[in-house]
Design a protein around this motif. Structure first.
Motif, PDB file in Angstrom:
ATOM      1  N   ASP A  90       0.858  -1.187   0.000  1.00 59.23           N
ATOM      2  CA  ASP A  90       0.000   0.000   0.000  1.00 59.23           C
ATOM      3  C   ASP A  90       0.897   1.242   0.000  1.00 59.23           C
ATOM      4  N   ARG A  91       1.514   1.504  -1.140  1.00 57.39           N
ATOM      5  CA  ARG A  91       2.586   2.506  -1.225  1.00 57.39           C
ATOM      6  C   ARG A  91       2.097   3.921  -0.959  1.00 57.39           C
ATOM      7  N   HIS A  92       0.811   4.167  -1.156  1.00 59.36           N
ATOM      8  CA  HIS A  92       0.269   5.499  -0.885  1.00 59.36           C
ATOM      9  C   HIS A  92      -0.510   5.544   0.439  1.00 59.36           C
ATOM     10  N   GLY A  96      -4.274   3.726   5.701  1.00 62.99           N
ATOM     11  CA  GLY A  96      -3.972   4.424   6.942  1.00 62.99           C
ATOM     12  C   GLY A  96      -3.198   3.598   7.943  1.00 62.99           C
ATOM     13  N   PHE A  97      -2.779   2.403   7.568  1.00 63.96           N
ATOM     14  CA  PHE A  97      -2.021   1.544   8.487  1.00 63.96           C
ATOM     15  C   PHE A  97      -0.547   1.954   8.576  1.00 63.96           C
ATOM     16  N   GLY A  98      -0.086   2.760   7.634  1.00 64.58           N
ATOM     17  CA  GLY A  98       1.318   3.141   7.606  1.00 64.58           C
ATOM     18  C   GLY A  98       1.623   4.309   8.527  1.00 64.58           C
ATOM     19  N   THR A  99       2.869   4.762   8.472  1.00 64.41           N
ATOM     20  CA  THR A  99       3.310   5.925   9.226  1.00 64.41           C
ATOM     21  C   THR A  99       3.806   6.980   8.242  1.00 64.41           C
ATOM     22  N   ALA A 100       4.283   8.075   8.774  1.00 60.37           N
ATOM     23  CA  ALA A 100       4.791   9.142   7.917  1.00 60.37           C
ATOM     24  C   ALA A 100       5.979   8.683   7.087  1.00 60.37           C
ATOM     25  N   SER A 101       6.692   7.671   7.587  1.00 58.71           N
ATOM     26  CA  SER A 101       7.909   7.231   6.895  1.00 58.71           C
ATOM     27  C   SER A 101       7.836   5.824   6.339  1.00 58.71           C
ATOM     28  N   VAL A 102       6.825   5.043   6.713  1.00 55.48           N
ATOM     29  CA  VAL A 102       6.752   3.643   6.292  1.00 55.48           C
ATOM     30  C   VAL A 102       5.386   3.352   5.685  1.00 55.48           C
TER      31      VAL A 102
END
Length: 501
Positions: A90-92, A96-102
């Protein structure tokens, strides 16, 4: 432990194929290439070597040939078994599971809810995410994200669609007993909207499972693209038991339309041979493709077993291997679009530097042992030219006369694998078999590439137009390679045997 490790865990442990160290595995799940690594997840029983306690096992590779096993990735619990599914990058961070950097990897899997759970008796689709490249996973607190109230709704393959209709996630899953593929769309992987359904069509002799949907260029032309929908079914294959079929057509972002459907609705049992099969052997099932494979390659792996006897095959403590990885392409033959499959991987790194080669030889109604070609893990490349023989081929992992026969019957237009004398066959009544596939000569010749391992043969005929995958369980001492012709002559135009350590 790598799949190339010597047979310390049992006579039949494969050298070229992945098998778990000491547990059961079945369907490949969540195949993805990420940060330079191929990730193979799979249905796994962490507690035994028969089906049960379904969780996601995990292995990685950089070359598709040697695999490292990791701890269980997504484990079953008191509420759910973790059935098949897929993983997307989920590169974009739409989820919403990601962080600002990952950016996260997101697994979309089937929750098979257990007795006593809130959704008892239901199969629904759920999410888990990873922020460390796929090694540890957290289940989404809002699971399940797609629930139809069905007991047979499973095996989600999620792709990113970018086309005329927009850009969004598309899920292909199955209503297994309805012989139906269901397609959904989502912007965030959490909320899903029904797009359309496909099926029943062609083979419907068993439940539909493990679908996939991908686009391929026709005959290598990037300006001419078609969509391929694969659907596995059990039973109902062309040689009994488990198998995978495919349809070629178009997908407009909403509906898949097949241009290769032979029969609508429930199948005609007499027309099995007209359908398009991923593999004609007994032991290639639940095949799915990698997401994000490099250079836009379409790479697939299947489970190398058959539900008719899967729990009984004579291996210990592990049970069930995976197939070799295959690169698939879409090519035109006699006006028909067909998948062509080639083994993927850097084979030269594993091969012994010296190989056995046979000069052009004509066989006269005889069996000829190939002195110097014996072995247990091999690649055999051979081209036969038909003569007057009714049948010709090879005898592998044998004693000269008995073994696994891979042959051609030119008058019938058939390729076959005969494993009735392949070694141990008495563990299940349906295992000793002669399995066939249609094959056409090219300028009078038949070209085979055969991978032989400690418990399998994989046959790629006519450059991968036809494939057959079969388990075998020969004695360690059965190493002889022979060629034969029956009822006349056949010529071996070329033959090379490459040994693997």
């Amino acid at each position: 432990m790598t799949a190339a490790t010597a047979t310390t865990a049992g006579t039949f442990r494969p050298a070229l194929h992945y098998a778990a160290q000491n547990t059961w595995l079945n369907d490949p799940n969540g195949l993805i290439f990420h940060e330079g690594v191929y990730h193979l997840y799979y249905q796994n029983n962490p507690m035994g070597n028969v089906w049960g306690n379904m969780s996601w096992g995990h292995a990685t590779s950089t070359d598709l040939l040697t695999w490292t096993e990791h701890p269980v990735a997504i484990a079953c619990d008191e509420n759910e078994d973790i059935f098949s599914g897929s993983i997307v990058f989920d590169r974009h961070n739409t989820s919403g599971f990601g962080t600002a950097s990952v950016a996260p990897l997101v697994a979309v899997y089937t929750s098979a809810f257990k007795p006593g759970s809130e959704h008892e008796g239901v199969q629904a689709q759920s999410l888990a995410y990873s922020l460390d490249g796929g090694y540890t996973w957290t289940k989404h607190t809002g699971n399940p994200v797609l629930n139809r109230g069905s007991a047979e709704f499973r095996d989600p393959k999620v792709i990113r669609y970018d086309g005329g209709a927009g850009s969004y996630w598309v899920m292909v899953a199955v209503e297994a007993k309805d012989f139906q593929v269901v397609l959904y769309k989502s912007e965030d992987l959490k909320t899903w909207e029904l797009l359309s359904t496909f099926g029943p069509a062609n083979a419907t002799g068993g439940v539909w499972e493990c679908p996939d949907l991908f686009q391929l260029p026709v005959d290598g032309d990037p300006e001419n693209l078609k969509w391929v929908l694969t659907v596995n079914l059990n039973p109902g294959g062309p040689n009994n038991g488990s198998a995978g079929q495919y349809f070629v057509g178009d997908f407009d972002g909403t509906t898949f339309s097949s241009a290769s459907t032979v029969t609508e609705g429930l199948q005609d049992p007499d027309r099995l041979g007209e359908y398009q099969w991923l593999d004609w052997g007994r032991d290639y099932y639940a095949a799915v493709s990698f997401s994000d494979a490099p250079d836009n390659r379409r790479l697939m792996i299947g489970w190398m077993n058959n539900w008719e006897y899967a729990n009984q095959i004579p291996t210990t403590p592990w049970r069930s291997p995976m197939s070799l990885a295959r690169e698939v392409s879409l090519q035109t033959f006699a006006g028909i679009l067909s998948l062509v499959q080639q083994p993927a991987g850097e084979w030269t790194a594993l091969a012994n530097p010296e190989s056995f080669c046979l000069p052009e030889t004509t066989i006269h109604d005889d069996v000829q042992v190939l002195a110097g070609a014996a072995g247990t893990v091999q690649r055999i490349d051979v081209t036969f030219t038909a003569g007057s023989a009714a049948e010709f081929g090879l005898i592998l992992r044998g004693d000269g006369q008995k073994g696994t026969r891979v042959g051609i019957r030119p008058g019938e237009g058939k390729l076959f694998v005969d494993r009735r004398e392949s070694g141990q066959t008495d563990f299940h009544e349906s295992f000793p078999s002669i399995d066939t596939a249609p094959v056409r000569a090219t300028a009078g010749s038949y070209r085979l590439t055969i991978f032989v391992d400690h418990c399998s043969v994989e046959v790629f005929a006519q450059g991968g137009q036809v494939t057959m995958t079969e388990l075998i369980f020969p004695a360690e001492t059965s190493t002889v390679v022979s060629v034969y012709a029956t009822g006349g002559t056949a010529t071996i135009s070329s033959l090379q045997v490459t040994q693997f350590a």
